[in-house]
Write a protein that holds these residues in place. Structure first.
Motif, mmCIF file in Angstrom:
data_model
loop_
_atom_site.group_PDB
_atom_site.id
_atom_site.type_symbol
_atom_site.label_atom_id
_atom_site.label_comp_id
_atom_site.label_asym_id
_atom_site.label_seq_id
_atom_site.Cartn_x
_atom_site.Cartn_y
_atom_site.Cartn_z
ATOM 1 N N ASP A 44 0.807 -1.212 0.000
ATOM 2 C CA ASP A 44 0.000 0.000 0.000
ATOM 3 C C ASP A 44 0.847 1.272 0.000
ATOM 4 N N SER A 45 2.010 1.218 0.598
ATOM 5 C CA SER A 45 2.844 2.426 0.637
ATOM 6 C C SER A 45 3.277 2.852 -0.768
ATOM 7 N N TRP A 47 1.458 2.451 -3.509
ATOM 8 C CA TRP A 47 0.273 3.052 -4.129
ATOM 9 C C TRP A 47 -0.012 4.431 -3.554
ATOM 10 N N ASN A 48 0.351 4.638 -2.294
ATOM 11 C CA ASN A 48 0.164 5.962 -1.695
ATOM 12 C C ASN A 48 0.976 7.026 -2.429
ATOM 13 N N ASP A 53 -2.912 14.415 -2.607
ATOM 14 C CA ASP A 53 -3.964 14.599 -1.601
ATOM 15 C C ASP A 53 -5.315 14.873 -2.237
ATOM 16 N N PRO A 58 -7.949 10.690 2.798
ATOM 17 C CA PRO A 58 -7.331 9.575 3.513
ATOM 18 C C PRO A 58 -8.392 8.580 3.984
ATOM 19 N N THR A 60 -8.855 4.825 6.098
ATOM 20 C CA THR A 60 -8.257 3.732 6.861
ATOM 21 C C THR A 60 -8.951 2.419 6.544
ATOM 22 N N SER A 63 -7.401 0.138 1.040
ATOM 23 C CA SER A 63 -6.024 0.354 0.617
ATOM 24 C C SER A 63 -5.998 1.344 -0.540
ATOM 25 N N SER A 64 -4.858 1.967 -0.741
ATOM 26 C CA SER A 64 -4.703 2.909 -1.855
ATOM 27 C C SER A 64 -4.840 2.190 -3.184
#
Length: 115
Positions: A44-45, A47-48, A53, A58, A60, A63-64
């Motif tokens: 996921d990091s 894809w972030n 923004d 955002p 939770t 997943s991105s």
């Protein structure tokens, strides 16, 4: 491939996204190359990094990568919708043009069908 540690492959993917402007398409292509890269590219990091923004608030709960998939599917539906309507308009325009060609204006101004 297996001779390099996973951490190094992960860092290569991060650098590719951060510095080399990898796109979502690049990440998807990498993910189908082998099982290791498929697993690492699903992080996921990574894809972030692909989202600003403004793309998504955002979340939770998702997943991105999942959010990207939703956006991709929505944009595809919109594109398909417009492609269909543009094609339909072109067909209607051709029909109108062919009808115009079948109608001739007589010298007196009367509209006569040449059919």
């Amino acid at each position: 491939m297996s001779s390099l540690p996973e951490e190094l492959w992960s860092r290569i993917l991060e650098i590719g996204i951060e510095k080399s402007n990898f796109s979502h398409k690049d990440l998807c292509c990498i993910s189908i190359s082998c099982r290791l890269l498929h697993r690492l590219s699903s992080d996921d990091s990574l894809w972030n990094f692909l989202f600003s923004d403004d793309d998504f608030p955002p979340s939770t709960s998702h997943s991105s990568k999942y959010l990207y998939q939703l956006r991709f599917e929505r944009e595809k539906r919109e594109k398909d919708y417009w492609d269909y309507h543009i094609a339909r308009m072109k067909t209607l325009q051709k029909d109108i043009e062919s009808k115009r060609e079948s109608i001739t204006v007589h010298e007196t101004g009367e509209v006569l069908s040449s059919v």
